[in-house]
Design a protein around this motif. Structure first.
Motif, PDB file in Angstrom:
ATOM      1  N   THR A   1       1.059  -0.951  -0.252  1.00  0.00           N
ATOM      2  CA  THR A   1       0.307   0.040  -0.360  1.00  0.00           C
ATOM      3  C   THR A   1       0.809   1.343   0.104  1.00  0.00           C
ATOM      4  O   THR A   1       2.099   1.819   0.668  1.00  0.00           O
ATOM      5  N   PHE A   2       0.691   2.022  -0.842  1.00  0.00           N
ATOM      6  CA  PHE A   2       1.604   3.467  -0.906  1.00  0.00           C
ATOM      7  C   PHE A   2       1.783   3.714   0.465  1.00  0.00           C
ATOM      8  O   PHE A   2       1.039   3.753   0.642  1.00  0.00           O
TER       9      PHE A   2
ATOM     10  N   TYR B   1       9.683   5.800  -3.992  1.00  0.00           N
ATOM     11  CA  TYR B   1       8.926   6.540  -3.191  1.00  0.00           C
ATOM     12  C   TYR B   1       9.530   7.527  -2.055  1.00  0.00           C
ATOM     13  O   TYR B   1      10.094   7.135  -0.918  1.00  0.00           O
TER      14      TYR B   1
ATOM     15  N   ALA C   1       7.199   1.758  -4.054  1.00  0.00           N
ATOM     16  CA  ALA C   1       5.975   1.772  -4.405  1.00  0.00           C
ATOM     17  C   ALA C   1       5.392   1.307  -5.149  1.00  0.00           C
ATOM     18  O   ALA C   1       6.265   0.735  -6.350  1.00  0.00           O
ATOM     19  N   LYS C   2       4.008   0.827  -5.866  1.00  0.00           N
ATOM     20  CA  LYS C   2       4.114   0.430  -6.942  1.00  0.00           C
ATOM     21  C   LYS C   2       3.107   1.227  -7.881  1.00  0.00           C
ATOM     22  O   LYS C   2       2.931   1.961  -7.210  1.00  0.00           O
TER      23      LYS C   2
ATOM     24  N   TYR D   1       0.748   3.607  -9.201  1.00  0.00           N
ATOM     25  CA  TYR D   1      -0.643   4.244  -8.052  1.00  0.00           C
ATOM     26  C   TYR D   1      -2.022   4.567  -8.810  1.00  0.00           C
ATOM     27  O   TYR D   1      -1.768   4.922 -10.105  1.00  0.00           O
ATOM     28  N   TYR D   2      -3.107   3.971  -8.509  1.00  0.00           N
ATOM     29  CA  TYR D   2      -4.030   3.324  -8.964  1.00  0.00           C
ATOM     30  C   TYR D   2      -5.377   3.814  -8.130  1.00  0.00           C
ATOM     31  O   TYR D   2      -5.292   2.851  -7.200  1.00  0.00           O
ATOM     32  N   SER D   3      -6.380   4.657  -8.371  1.00  0.00           N
ATOM     33  CA  SER D   3      -6.932   4.657  -7.064  1.00  0.00           C
ATOM     34  C   SER D   3      -9.162   4.648  -7.969  1.00  0.00           C
ATOM     35  O   SER D   3      -9.290   5.032  -7.046  1.00  0.00           O
TER      36      SER D   3
ATOM     37  N   ALA E   1       2.821  10.829  -7.105  1.00  0.00           N
ATOM     38  CA  ALA E   1       2.629   9.258  -6.614  1.00  0.00           C
ATOM     39  C   ALA E   1       1.939   8.969  -7.786  1.00  0.00           C
ATOM     40  O   ALA E   1       2.112   7.746  -8.474  1.00  0.00           O
ATOM     41  N   ALA E   2       0.364   9.843  -8.212  1.00  0.00           N
ATOM     42  CA  ALA E   2       0.125   8.390  -9.493  1.00  0.00           C
ATOM     43  C   ALA E   2       0.490   9.578 -10.860  1.00  0.00           C
ATOM     44  O   ALA E   2       0.062   8.428 -11.750  1.00  0.00           O
TER      45      ALA E   2
ATOM     46  N   ASN F   1      -3.565  11.527 -12.904  1.00  0.00           N
ATOM     47  CA  ASN F   1      -5.252  10.578 -11.991  1.00  0.00           C
ATOM     48  C   ASN F   1      -5.710  11.091 -13.203  1.00  0.00           C
ATOM     49  O   ASN F   1      -6.398  11.971 -13.271  1.00  0.00           O
TER      50      ASN F   1
END
Length: 355
Positions: free
Chosen positions: A28-29, A140, A169-170, A172-174, A304-305, A308
């Motif tokens: 998890t980020f 990160y 970090a993987k 990032y997808y929200s 992060a993303a 997005n």
């Protein structure tokens, strides 16, 4: 724990690594940290010996100024590993300059480049096993500084602590993001600290964002504090609007953060022949474009993303769904940028720096 000295950085190595306890495929980020951290204290006008040591909690006096007057700034950046196991940073000079710009605005000392850059490089080398190869994987990096001087008098601290944390970090997808355009709350005001990455900026967003969440939206697009007619940022990200085939984004200002991803996407878009207009964007323009079909995309941009996409927005209790766009600018720009960051494409801009 072993001790060594390197370039005047004291290095205390962890007795063992916790890396085998981490599920890198499902991390998890921002929730898992590497074996070591970097720290350097500023005491009575002088930077002390920088140290790399095992990641662990530390003690602060209850009267430390960070708790009472909010002197705290931070940065967000990433490290990548290429197919040859070399480690790369993306525009670290921009993060360094912005960090000190934030520090100055918060009446905090500037961190010397040798401490910031050399500390980061040595920390990355020590914990390099935590950087996984492959598109979507990264490490990160969170440099931050807090006021540690004791006393509840309302004045700047005399002591500070600068630290760097690392977190695997993987991508990032929200999920699908729907946003609410702010009509009352503002992220920042002219003369304030909106252009600084100050901790309080983010705390102030939590309440209006929670109200948006309760109404079924994932984020807020902030508007200017004076008139609430100009679109500024999306959540904690810079924001872009595609109207017909032109990308629009607000200019940086005292209210809007000078995003490194933002400025990189602008340069990539221009190189790809995409028209970019950096100017104030009105809420009324966005609503009109949504109504006549010329609004093709909205997307946020940040570390992060990276990019997005936004599925739709609500304004004055009317929801506007965006069309599903093939060959979107968002996907094109994200692919171009992440390929550069991961050394999968030529870096013609000179942005990547080898550790």
């Amino acid at each position: 724990m072993s001790t060594s000295q390197n370039q005047q950085i004291q290095i205390l190595k962890a007795a063992s690594s916790k890396i085998n306890e981490v599920d890198f495929d499902n991390v998890t980020f921002g929730s898992v940290f590497t074996d070591h951290l970097f720290e350097c204290d500023y005491i009575q006008g002088a930077w002390q010996t920088p140290t790399i040591k095992p990641y662990a909690p530390f003690l602060l006096d209850p009267s430390a100024r960070v708790f009472h007057y909010g002197q705290a700034v931070f940065e967000g950046m990433k490290a990548y590993k290429d197919t040859n196991d070399s480690i790369w940073l993306f525009r670290p000079d921009e993060n360094y300059k912005r960090f000190n710009k934030s520090a100055v605005r918060m009446a905090m000392p500037e961190v010397p480049e040798t401490i910031f850059m050399e500390g980061l490089n040595e920390l990355l080398k020590l914990d390099q096993a935590w950087i996984k190869k492959g598109l979507g994987n990264s490490l990160y990096i969170r440099p931050f500084m807090i006021a540690t001087g004791s006393g509840v008098m309302a004045s700047p601290s005399d002591n500070y602590k600068f630290m760097i944390l690392l977190s695997p970090a993987k991508a990032y997808y929200s999920g699908e993001v729907k946003v609410l355009i702010a009509e009352h709350y503002s992220r920042a005001a002219n003369g304030g600290i909106g252009a600084a990455k100050a901790a309080g900026n983010y705390a102030a967003q939590f309440y209006p964002t929670s109200l948006a969440n309760q109404a079924g939206f994932q984020q807020v697009i902030w508007t200017d504090d004076a008139t609430h007619t100009m679109l500024e940022e999306a959540g904690t990200m810079n924001v872009f609007f595609r109207i017909n085939d032109t990308l629009f984004t607000a200019p940086t200002s005292e209210r809007i953060l000078d995003g490194i991803t933002r400025k990189s996407l602008i340069e990539i878009a221009q190189k790809e022949g995409i028209a970019v207009s950096v100017r104030p964007v009105l809420v009324s323009e966005l609503v009109a474009a949504a109504k006549d079909g010329s609004l093709k995309e909205i997307f946020g941009a940040g570390t992060a993303a990276v990019v997005n996409p936004i599925a739709g927005f609500s304004y004055q209790e009317v929801y506007y769904e965006l069309p599903k766009t093939e060959n979107s600018y968002a996907s094109l720009l994200k692919e171009k940028l992440t390929n550069i960051q991961n050394k999968l494409a030529e870096d013609s801009f000179g942005w990547t720096v080898k550790v």
